[in-house]
Design a protein around this motif. Structure first.
Motif, short mmCIF file in Angstrom:
data_model
loop_
_atom_site.label_atom_id
_atom_site.label_comp_id
_atom_site.label_asym_id
_atom_site.label_seq_id
_atom_site.Cartn_x
_atom_site.Cartn_y
_atom_site.Cartn_z
N CYS A 188 0.82 -0.99 -0.09
CA CYS A 188 0.09 -0.07 0.10
C CYS A 188 0.85 1.44 -0.17
CB CYS A 188 -0.75 0.10 1.21
SG CYS A 188 -2.02 -1.28 1.43
N PRO A 189 0.69 2.23 -0.65
CA PRO A 189 -0.42 2.30 -1.58
C PRO A 189 0.06 1.78 -3.18
CG PRO A 189 0.30 4.51 -1.63
CD PRO A 189 1.16 3.74 -0.52
N ALA A 190 -0.82 1.10 -3.91
CA ALA A 190 -0.16 0.51 -5.24
C ALA A 190 -0.46 1.72 -6.30
CB ALA A 190 -1.01 -0.47 -5.59
N MET A 191 -1.73 2.50 -6.03
CA MET A 191 -1.71 3.79 -6.95
C MET A 191 -2.22 4.84 -5.97
SD MET A 191 -4.18 4.11 -10.29
CE MET A 191 -5.80 3.87 -9.26
N VAL A 192 -1.64 6.37 -6.28
CA VAL A 192 -1.91 7.45 -5.55
C VAL A 192 -2.03 8.51 -6.66
CG1 VAL A 192 -1.24 9.15 -4.06
CG2 VAL A 192 -0.38 6.81 -3.73
N ILE A 193 -3.36 9.01 -6.63
CA ILE A 193 -3.51 10.10 -7.33
C ILE A 193 -3.59 11.49 -6.46
CG2 ILE A 193 -5.36 11.23 -9.24
CD1 ILE A 193 -5.98 8.40 -9.97
N GLY A 194 -2.74 12.30 -6.73
CA GLY A 194 -2.65 13.66 -5.86
C GLY A 194 -2.32 14.73 -6.51
N GLY A 195 -2.07 15.99 -5.73
CA GLY A 195 -1.71 17.20 -6.27
C GLY A 195 -2.73 17.90 -7.34
N GLY A 196 -4.04 17.40 -7.07
CA GLY A 196 -4.91 17.95 -8.10
C GLY A 196 -5.09 17.41 -9.36
N ALA A 197 -4.23 16.23 -9.37
CA ALA A 197 -4.76 15.52 -10.53
C ALA A 197 -6.03 14.92 -10.68
CB ALA A 197 -3.63 14.43 -10.84
N LYS A 198 -6.48 15.06 -11.98
CA LYS A 198 -7.83 14.55 -12.39
C LYS A 198 -7.75 13.54 -13.46
CE LYS A 198 -10.09 18.87 -10.67
NZ LYS A 198 -8.67 19.20 -10.45
N VAL A 199 -7.99 12.20 -13.10
CA VAL A 199 -7.62 11.11 -14.01
C VAL A 199 -9.17 10.37 -14.66
CG1 VAL A 199 -6.58 8.83 -14.51
CG2 VAL A 199 -5.46 10.47 -13.06
N THR A 200 -9.31 10.47 -15.88
CA THR A 200 -10.33 9.51 -16.21
C THR A 200 -9.96 8.40 -17.12
OG1 THR A 200 -11.73 11.53 -16.51
CG2 THR A 200 -12.46 9.64 -17.82
N PHE B 277 -0.99 2.00 -18.88
CA PHE B 277 -0.01 1.90 -17.75
C PHE B 277 0.05 0.46 -16.93
CE2 PHE B 277 -0.04 6.02 -19.13
CZ PHE B 277 1.36 6.40 -19.54
N ILE B 278 1.02 -0.48 -17.27
CA ILE B 278 1.02 -1.81 -16.39
C ILE B 278 2.46 -1.60 -15.64
CG2 ILE B 278 0.92 -4.07 -16.50
CD1 ILE B 278 -0.37 -4.01 -19.11
N SER B 279 2.15 -1.38 -14.28
CA SER B 279 3.42 -1.10 -13.28
C SER B 279 3.11 -1.72 -12.16
CB SER B 279 3.57 0.36 -13.49
OG SER B 279 4.54 0.76 -12.52
N TYR B 280 4.24 -1.80 -11.50
CA TYR B 280 4.37 -2.30 -9.98
C TYR B 280 3.51 -1.38 -9.23
CZ TYR B 280 6.17 -3.20 -5.32
OH TYR B 280 6.32 -3.44 -4.02
N ARG B 281 3.74 -0.08 -9.18
CA ARG B 281 3.09 0.81 -8.62
C ARG B 281 2.82 2.23 -9.58
NH1 ARG B 281 4.83 1.17 -2.12
NH2 ARG B 281 3.95 -0.97 -1.57
N LEU B 282 2.10 3.22 -9.38
CA LEU B 282 1.82 4.36 -9.98
C LEU B 282 1.50 5.54 -9.12
CD1 LEU B 282 1.19 5.21 -13.02
CD2 LEU B 282 -1.09 4.84 -12.64
N GLU B 283 1.83 6.75 -9.80
CA GLU B 283 1.87 7.75 -8.87
C GLU B 283 1.49 8.86 -10.06
OE1 GLU B 283 4.91 9.25 -6.65
OE2 GLU B 283 5.11 7.21 -5.38
N ILE B 284 0.06 9.44 -9.91
CA ILE B 284 -0.03 10.77 -11.04
C ILE B 284 -0.65 11.97 -10.17
CG2 ILE B 284 -1.71 11.45 -12.73
CD1 ILE B 284 -2.50 8.38 -12.97
N SER B 285 0.27 13.09 -10.51
CA SER B 285 0.21 14.14 -9.80
C SER B 285 0.47 15.43 -10.81
CB SER B 285 1.28 14.20 -8.65
OG SER B 285 2.59 14.18 -9.26
N GLY B 286 0.29 16.61 -10.01
CA GLY B 286 0.97 17.76 -10.83
C GLY B 286 -0.31 18.42 -11.68
N GLY B 287 -1.53 18.15 -11.05
CA GLY B 287 -2.64 19.24 -11.58
C GLY B 287 -3.06 18.43 -12.84
N GLY B 288 -4.11 19.25 -13.46
CA GLY B 288 -4.62 19.16 -14.90
C GLY B 288 -5.38 17.86 -14.71
N GLU B 289 -5.98 17.89 -16.14
CA GLU B 289 -7.11 16.34 -16.06
C GLU B 289 -6.16 15.60 -17.40
OE1 GLU B 289 -11.62 15.25 -17.24
OE2 GLU B 289 -11.08 17.23 -16.89
N LEU B 290 -6.09 14.30 -17.02
CA LEU B 290 -5.44 13.21 -17.89
C LEU B 290 -6.78 11.99 -18.15
CD1 LEU B 290 -3.07 11.74 -19.26
CD2 LEU B 290 -2.72 10.59 -16.88
N THR B 291 -6.79 12.18 -19.39
CA THR B 291 -7.63 10.99 -20.10
C THR B 291 -6.81 9.82 -20.65
OG1 THR B 291 -9.39 12.58 -20.26
CG2 THR B 291 -9.48 10.63 -21.36
#
Length: 577
Positions: free
Chosen positions: A201-213, A543-557
Motif C-alpha cells: 500500500c498504496p499501489a496507486m496514488v492520485i494527488g496534487g490536484g490530478a484528475k484522471v479519467t 500503464f501496467i506497473s508495480y505501482r503508479l503515482e499521478i500528480s501535478g494538476g490538470g486532467e489526464l484521460t
C-alpha cells in the motif's frame, strides 16, 4: 344355387371376433404404455446426463482459460467420477495423457474415450474445430472462440429397460454432449491502469490536484482500473490503502457510467471481497473521490497476460511470490523479448552500424534534402562513453538503435527515433518481421546500459518500442512534451516501453502537446506521471506497473487502444453448446 323365396340364408359364425380384437388392442396399448414408460425414464436420465456433461465441461473451464489443457481434462474426469458415480473410477492422469500440453489452432483434434466404467462412456475432445460444433442451419457461430479455446465433453450412459424386452430391447444408450469455451479472445477487457504490487500500500496514488479519467464517453471506450494488491503488507491500514486519491481536488473516474454492463467503466480491487462494492479495510478509504465505487474481484490480473503477449514461454519464475502460469500460445508465439536480448548481444558487430558521436559528424547534406544531424536509415549502435550529452537535433531516420551509456538531452536540443517513417528498409511482411528487423511502422531503441534522461529537450519516438535493461532508468523532464507511439506491426506491436529495473521510479512529465500511445510496462518499479497542466488530448496509452503515482494538476484521460493493448484474462469459461 338360387335360394327360394322366403328362405333366409345361413350366416357365418362370428362370435368371439370382438374379444380377439379387443385383446390385440389391449396388447398394443400395453406395449405403447411400456415403451412410453421406458422412454420417459430414459428422457429423464438424459436430462440428468446433460447436466452432468455441462457441469463436467465447466469444471475444466478454469484451467482451459489458463491454457493448462491436460489439467482441464483431468478436472473433467474428476468431476464425472464423483458426480456420475462412475465405478470403477477413471484415472484422470492416464485418461488425459494424450491431450496436448500446448496448442495451435491448426492442431489435430485429440479424442480420448473410456469404455470400461460400467454403464458409462466418457469422451473428451480437444481442440474442437469449427466443423465439430457447426449448426446445420446457422453454421459454427459468431462468438465461439478458436479451436484451442474449446473443449468438448460427451457422456454416454446405458439406461435399463423395464418393458422393452417385449419388443426385444434390453436397454437404451443415451449420449449428451457439452462444449466449453475459455481463452484469450473470450473477453476483451483492457485496463487503462493496471497495478501489479501483490500485497503493498498504496499501489496507486492520485494527488496534487490530478484528475484522471479512464475510458471515453464518446466514442464509448470502457475505462478499467485493476489493482492486484491484497493490502496485507505491514504498511497497509485503513488510512494507507491499496488505492488513494489525496485531496478534495484529486479524483479518479472510470467511464462510461451508463450503457450495457460490459461497456461501463469500473475499478476492480483484489483487496475487496469478491462482489463487494464500496471501500473497506485496506482496499480504499471511505470518502476517496473514486467513481464508480470500486468492486471486489476474485482473481489477480498478474503480469501473465503481458508476458504471454510479448515473451511467450512455457514457464516463468514467480513474480514476488505470485506464480505465473506458462504461456498457452507457445505454438503460435515466440519469446520475443528474450529473443531480442539474445540477438542484440550476439549481433552488435555485424548487424549494427557504429554511430558517430561528435557534433558535426552528420553535417547538412549527409542525407540529401535533410538538415544537419540527420542520421541515414539503418540499425545503429550508440556508444559515446559513459555520458552522451546530445548537442543538436539528432534525427534517426529509420531503423533500430542500441545504446550503451547515459544519454542526456537538455533544453534546446532534441532526439528523434524512426523520424521519417516513409522510408522503407526492405523488411519482411508485417506478419513475419523478425526481432531485429525494422520498418516504417516498427522500430526499437534498446538501452543496454545507462539511463535515458530527457531534461527538457524534445523527444520523439515514432512507432518505436523502447527496451530498458536491468540497470537503466527513464526520466522525461518538464518541458520535454514527448511524442511516443508504439509499433503498429511486428513482434512488438502495441508495446511502447518494457523496463526491467526494480526499486526505482520512471518519470514522464506531461502537459499540452504530449502524445503517448501504447503499453508502458514497468513491472518492478513505480511509474510516475506529472501533469504540469492540462493534457490537451486523450492518451491512447495503457500503464501496467508495480505501482503508479499521478500528480501535478490538470486532467489526464487514458483511453487505450482496444486492439493492440493487453486485455485481462477471461473471468470464467462459458458453455457454448
Amino acid at each position: 344355387m338360387i335360394p327360394r323365396a322366403g328362405v333366409v340364408p345361413e350366416r357365418t359364425n362370428e362370435r368371439g371376433v370382438v374379444l380377439v380384437m379387443t385383446s390385440l388392442a389391449m396388447v398394443a396399448l400395453l406395449v405403447i404404455v411400456a415403451l412410453v414408460i421406458d422412454l420417459g425414464y430414459t428422457r429423464g436420465g438424459a436430462g440428468f446426463r446433460q447436466s452432468n456433461a455441462d457441469l463436467a465441461a465447466l469444471a475444466g473451464g478454469n484451467n482451459l482459460v489458463k491454457g493448462n489443457y491436460r489439467k482441464a481434462c483431468e478436472d473433467v474426469v474428476s468431476y464425472v467420477n464423483i458426480n456420475a458415480d462412475i465405478q470403477p473410477a477413471i484415472n484422470p492422469v492416464t485418461f488425459c495423457q494424450t491431450i496436448p500440453a500446448s496448442c495451435i489452432n491448426s492442431s489435430t483434434p485429440q479424442t480420448v474415450r473410456s469404455t470400461t466404467s460400467g454403464r458409462y462412456d466418457l469422451t473428451v475432445k480437444f481442440p474442437v474445430p469449427d466443423a465439430q460444433i457447426a449448426d446445420p442451419t446457422f453454421g459454427a457461430g459468431k462468438v465461439d472462440g478458436t479451436p484451442c479455446e474449446r473443449m468438448q465433453v460427451s457422456l454416454t450412459s446405458r439406461e435399463p429397460s423395464f418393458f422393452g424386452g417385449i419388443v426385444g430391447r434390453s436397454g437404451y444408450s443415451v449420449t449428451r454432449t457439452a462444449t466449453v469455451r475459455g481463452g484469450p479472445s473470450q473477453a476483451k477487457v483492457v485496463p487503462a491502469l493496471w497495478l501489479l504490487d501483490p500485497f503493498g500500500c498504496p499501489a496507486m496514488v492520485i494527488g496534487g490536484g490530478a484528475k484522471v479519467t479512464a475510458g471515453s464517453e464518446s466514442p464509448p471506450i470502457p475505462g478499467v482500473v485493476a489493482v492486484d494488491s491484497k493490502g496485507t503488507a505491514s504498511e497497509c491500514s485503513s488510512s494507507k490503502t491499496t488505492i488513494a486519491t489525496n485531496g478534495s481536488d484529486s479524483w479518479l473516474r472510470a467511464v462510461p457510467a451508463t450503457g450495457p454492463i460490459s461497456q461501463q467503466g469500473r475499478v476492480s480491487l483484489f483487496a475487496l471481497p469478491a462482489g463487494d462494492s464500496g471501500c473497506s479495510g485496506t482496499a480504499c478509504r471511505l470518502g476517496d473521490n473514486i467513481l464508480p465505487l470500486p468492486t471486489g474481484t476474485p482473481d489477480r490480473a498478474t503480469r501473465a497476460p503481458v508476458d504471454w503477449k510479448w515473451n511467450c514461454k512455457p514457464s516463468y519464475p514467480a513474480y514476488m511470490t505470485i506464480p505465473i502460469p506458462g504461456c498457452p500460445l507457445t505454438g503460435d508465439r515466440d519469446p520475443y523479448i528474450d529473443n531480442l536480448k539474445a540477438k542484440v548481444n550476439a549481433g552488435l558487430s555485424t548487424d549494427f552500424i557504429k554511430f558517430k558521436c561528435d557534433p558535426g559528424d552528420y553535417p547538412a547534406g549527409t542525407v540529401p534534402g535533410y538538415p544537419a544531424d540527420t542520421v541515414p536509415p539503418g540499425n545503429y549502435h550508440v556508444d559515446c562513453g559513459s555520458n552522451w550529452i546530445v548537442k543538436g537535433n539528432y534525427k534517426f531516420l529509420g531503423g533500430n538503435v542500441v545504446i550503451d551509456g547515459n544519454v542526456k538531452v537538455n533544453s534546446g536540443n532534441s532526439l528523434h527515433f524512426n523520424w521519417d517513417n516513409s522510408i522503407a528498409l526492405g523488411c519482411l511482411p508485417a506478419t513475419a518481421i523478425a526481432e531485429l528487423c525494422s520498418s516504417k511502422k516498427a522500430s526499437f531503441v534498446y538501452q543496454r546500459t545507462g539511463n535515458l534522461n530527457l531534461g527538457g529537450g524534445e523527444f520523439t519516438a515514432d512507432k518505436t518500442f523502447v527496451y530498458l535493461g536491468n540497470n537503466s532508468n527513464l526520466d522525461i523532464g518538464a518541458g520535454t512534451k514527448p511524442r511516443w507511439t508504439a509499433p503498429t506491426e511486428g513482434p512488438f506491436a502495441g508495446l511502447a516501453l518494457w523496463a526491467e529495473k526494480s526499486a526505482t521510479t520512471f518519470v514522464v512529465n506531461g502537459g499540452a502537446g504530449v502524445d503517448l500511445q501504447g503499453t508502458f510496462f514497468t513491472p518492478n518499479a513505480t511509474f510516475k506521471l506529472n501533469g504540469n497542466g492540462d493534457w490537451a488530448q486523450a492518451q491512447n496509452a495503457q500503464f501496467i506497473s508495480y505501482r503508479l503515482e499521478i500528480s501535478g494538476g490538470g486532467e489526464l484521460t487514458l483511453a487505450p487502444d482496444q486492439v493492440n493493448s493487453v486485455s485481462l484474462p477471461p473471468p470464467a469459461a462459458t458453455l457454448i453448446r
